[in-house]
Design a protein around this motif. Sequence first.
Motif, PDB file in Angstrom:
ATOM      1  N   THR A 101       0.716  -1.161  -0.054  1.00 16.76           N
ATOM      2  CA  THR A 101       0.010   0.133   0.054  1.00 16.76           C
ATOM      3  C   THR A 101       0.803   1.138  -0.123  1.00 16.76           C
ATOM      4  N   ASN A 102       0.230   2.482   0.124  1.00 22.55           N
ATOM      5  CA  ASN A 102       1.166   3.563   0.168  1.00 22.55           C
ATOM      6  C   ASN A 102       1.469   4.265   1.514  1.00 22.55           C
ATOM      7  N   LEU A 103       1.085   3.332   2.521  1.00 21.02           N
ATOM      8  CA  LEU A 103       1.514   3.426   3.844  1.00 21.02           C
ATOM      9  C   LEU A 103       2.960   2.777   4.442  1.00 21.02           C
ATOM     10  N   ASP A 117      12.028   0.494   2.718  1.00 23.43           N
ATOM     11  CA  ASP A 117      12.796   1.777   2.361  1.00 23.43           C
ATOM     12  C   ASP A 117      11.910   2.961   2.110  1.00 23.43           C
ATOM     13  N   ARG A 118      10.579   2.574   1.489  1.00 29.39           N
ATOM     14  CA  ARG A 118       9.841   3.499   0.766  1.00 29.39           C
ATOM     15  C   ARG A 118       8.390   2.931   1.029  1.00 29.39           C
ATOM     16  N   ALA A 119       7.214   3.976   0.982  1.00 26.72           N
ATOM     17  CA  ALA A 119       5.977   3.480   0.932  1.00 26.72           C
ATOM     18  C   ALA A 119       5.480   4.051  -0.575  1.00 26.72           C
ATOM     19  N   GLU A 120       5.071   2.890  -1.196  1.00 28.14           N
ATOM     20  CA  GLU A 120       4.341   2.928  -2.671  1.00 28.14           C
ATOM     21  C   GLU A 120       3.287   2.018  -2.852  1.00 28.14           C
ATOM     22  N   MET A 121       2.174   2.344  -3.353  1.00 28.30           N
ATOM     23  CA  MET A 121       1.167   1.257  -3.675  1.00 28.30           C
ATOM     24  C   MET A 121       1.671   0.409  -4.758  1.00 28.30           C
ATOM     25  N   ASP A 122       1.055  -0.714  -4.823  1.00 24.84           N
ATOM     26  CA  ASP A 122       1.094  -1.777  -5.768  1.00 24.84           C
ATOM     27  C   ASP A 122       2.294  -2.285  -6.352  1.00 24.84           C
ATOM     28  N   CYS A 123       3.354  -2.445  -5.199  1.00 21.53           N
ATOM     29  CA  CYS A 123       4.573  -2.934  -5.446  1.00 21.53           C
ATOM     30  C   CYS A 123       4.902  -4.123  -4.737  1.00 21.53           C
ATOM     31  N   THR A 124       6.135  -4.896  -4.945  1.00 24.73           N
ATOM     32  CA  THR A 124       6.411  -5.924  -4.104  1.00 24.73           C
ATOM     33  C   THR A 124       7.480  -5.305  -2.872  1.00 24.73           C
ATOM     34  N   LEU A 343      -2.591  20.207 -10.040  1.00 20.22           N
ATOM     35  CA  LEU A 343      -3.193  21.301 -10.700  1.00 20.22           C
ATOM     36  C   LEU A 343      -3.965  21.236 -12.119  1.00 20.22           C
ATOM     37  N   ALA A 344      -5.335  21.065 -11.905  1.00 19.95           N
ATOM     38  CA  ALA A 344      -5.983  20.953 -13.273  1.00 19.95           C
ATOM     39  C   ALA A 344      -5.303  19.432 -13.962  1.00 19.95           C
ATOM     40  N   SER A 345      -5.276  18.532 -13.389  1.00 19.44           N
ATOM     41  CA  SER A 345      -4.695  17.039 -14.146  1.00 19.44           C
ATOM     42  C   SER A 345      -5.248  15.894 -13.500  1.00 19.44           C
ATOM     43  N   THR A 346      -5.694  15.285 -14.604  1.00 22.44           N
ATOM     44  CA  THR A 346      -6.378  14.013 -13.954  1.00 22.44           C
ATOM     45  C   THR A 346      -5.392  12.725 -13.850  1.00 22.44           C
ATOM     46  N   LEU A 347      -4.794  12.356 -15.426  1.00 30.93           N
ATOM     47  CA  LEU A 347      -3.999  11.280 -15.571  1.00 30.93           C
ATOM     48  C   LEU A 347      -2.724  11.532 -14.709  1.00 30.93           C
ATOM     49  N   HIS A 348      -1.970  12.752 -15.092  1.00 30.62           N
ATOM     50  CA  HIS A 348      -0.899  12.881 -14.195  1.00 30.62           C
ATOM     51  C   HIS A 348      -1.119  12.913 -12.719  1.00 30.62           C
ATOM     52  N   ALA A 349      -2.060  13.467 -12.240  1.00 28.45           N
ATOM     53  CA  ALA A 349      -2.240  13.279 -10.928  1.00 28.45           C
ATOM     54  C   ALA A 349      -2.580  12.055 -10.331  1.00 28.45           C
ATOM     55  N   ILE A 350      -3.195  11.143 -10.975  1.00 31.46           N
ATOM     56  CA  ILE A 350      -3.456   9.759 -10.690  1.00 31.46           C
ATOM     57  C   ILE A 350      -2.009   9.012 -10.677  1.00 31.46           C
ATOM     58  N   ALA A 351      -1.439   9.306 -11.742  1.00 30.41           N
ATOM     59  CA  ALA A 351       0.018   8.744 -11.935  1.00 30.41           C
ATOM     60  C   ALA A 351       0.927   8.855 -10.835  1.00 30.41           C
ATOM     61  N   THR A 352       0.975  10.056 -10.356  1.00 26.89           N
ATOM     62  CA  THR A 352       1.847  10.636  -9.178  1.00 26.89           C
ATOM     63  C   THR A 352       1.271  10.211  -8.011  1.00 26.89           C
ATOM     64  N   GLY A 353      -0.028  10.266  -7.678  1.00 24.47           N
ATOM     65  CA  GLY A 353      -0.547   9.524  -6.669  1.00 24.47           C
ATOM     66  C   GLY A 353      -0.304   8.024  -6.386  1.00 24.47           C
ATOM     67  N   ASN A 354       0.139   7.278  -7.471  1.00 26.68           N
ATOM     68  CA  ASN A 354       0.576   5.977  -7.432  1.00 26.68           C
ATOM     69  C   ASN A 354       1.844   5.765  -6.774  1.00 26.68           C
ATOM     70  N   VAL A 355       2.812   6.805  -6.981  1.00 30.05           N
ATOM     71  CA  VAL A 355       4.156   6.632  -6.336  1.00 30.05           C
ATOM     72  C   VAL A 355       4.449   7.486  -5.128  1.00 30.05           C
ATOM     73  N   LEU A 356       3.394   8.363  -4.668  1.00 29.45           N
ATOM     74  CA  LEU A 356       3.438   8.966  -3.207  1.00 29.45           C
ATOM     75  C   LEU A 356       3.059   8.186  -2.153  1.00 29.45           C
ATOM     76  N   PRO A 357       3.831   8.265  -0.999  1.00 31.53           N
ATOM     77  CA  PRO A 357       3.483   7.724   0.220  1.00 31.53           C
ATOM     78  C   PRO A 357       2.210   8.475   0.430  1.00 31.53           C
ATOM     79  N   ALA A 358       1.475   7.912   1.563  1.00 38.15           N
ATOM     80  CA  ALA A 358       0.136   8.190   1.863  1.00 38.15           C
ATOM     81  C   ALA A 358       0.583   9.814   2.941  1.00 38.15           C
ATOM     82  N   ALA A 359       1.729   9.579   3.474  1.00 32.42           N
ATOM     83  CA  ALA A 359       2.157  10.695   4.269  1.00 32.42           C
ATOM     84  C   ALA A 359       2.141  12.173   3.559  1.00 32.42           C
ATOM     85  N   VAL A 360       2.332  12.040   2.255  1.00 30.71           N
ATOM     86  CA  VAL A 360       2.564  13.408   1.654  1.00 30.71           C
ATOM     87  C   VAL A 360       1.094  14.090   1.608  1.00 30.71           C
ATOM     88  N   ALA A 361       1.099  15.257   2.028  1.00 37.07           N
ATOM     89  CA  ALA A 361      -0.198  16.001   2.087  1.00 37.07           C
ATOM     90  C   ALA A 361      -0.083  16.435   0.409  1.00 37.07           C
TER      91      ALA A 361
END
Length: 403
Positions: A101-103, A117-124, A343-361
């Motif tokens: 998960t991203n936790l 070492d880091r938090a990212e969703m959908d990895c091993t 900022l006014a982005s759907t696909l790039h926002a979701i792609a970025t969200g996939n690699v961000l830890p949940a702790a990032v505001a």
Amino acid sequence: MGATETFALEGHIVDSLILPKVLDLVLESGSDYRLVDVAIGRTPTDPSRAVIEVEAPDEATLAVLAEQLQVQGANPVVSGEATTAPAPADGVAPADFTATTNLVTEVRLDGRWVTADRAEMDCTLVVRDGAVTTTPLHRLRAGDEVVVGSDGVRVVAPARERGLAGFEFMDSDISTEKPKATQLRALADRLRQARAEGVDVLAVCGPVVIHTGGGPAVARLVRGGWIQRLFAGNGFATHDIESNVMGTSLGINVSSGAGVEGGHSNHLRVINEVRRHGSIAAAVEAGYVTGGVMHACVTHGVPFVLGGSVRDDGPLPDTMTDVVACADRMREEVAGVGVALMLASTLHAIATGNVLPAAVATYCIDINPSVVTKLSDRGSHQAHGIVTDVGPFLTQLADELGA
């Protein structure tokens, strides 16, 4: 045969509605629960704890449910050692690998909990020399020891804001009726806090930022040191440069809003000239690009990642057309990021969200309220929505910060 497991949940789990969410997930799976122990904090700062015994119809249902509960911060009470199995081939994990998960995730090895070492969703999770590395599937190599199953794996849920009252008007995170001035000041305060803490701010920009006149404000934020990373697509960078070189965005005059004769080809001519120079940085150095967001990034040393798509014109020489390589580059750049602005982005926002830890505001500023919903649906539950026209909002934000 039924399957039973006991889970523990800690934190501000009552007023933030985490406990009801967990219990709903149990029932929705066709399972049942028994509250073994519940301890409610006595003061606003005291955490609460719940121990929940879950009875599922079978082991398969329990395994799926356990993953869903972990996303909410509920971990098995009894957890043995983690089990690993070798990756059978490059880019292939064992069939029962543990999906992340991203936790923040911890793995029990030799009687101690080791933090990945880091938090990212959908990895091993790969174990090597007593350390745990969060690894995307394509980075696996044959023989890597990959964590399998759910034993010996737990997550640490981030602190969540406590609720204010049982009923409030405009209480939704994505309400279109919330006062924008209040939201703007709150965001500005969060950016000031990030600066004080020494964490970086990432801006993820869609082309609409330029079309709505928000480009100069983003450039001001870059020059003022409020943005340290930028992710975007070929379109954003193209129209940012077009607006500064040609005075148009998609052929529309950025000052008057009127169409320009022959303007439909302006973005292609800009792309062609940047390609002639070889890169955006070279075009800036040569004096072809003299202003705008990309100019500010180059002149102030702000790294940017431009991800391509099948519909890109050109593209610009800096645009990464290999999406796997682009995602890897984004993973590298999010290290140290504490705040993300979508900022006014759907696909790039979701792609970025996939690699961000949940702790990032994460703040999603968009005229479309469904964008933040899509982010949350895809795992970025930390996303806050500000529903507004991004152009004027960014200008006001830059003014508020004195950029």
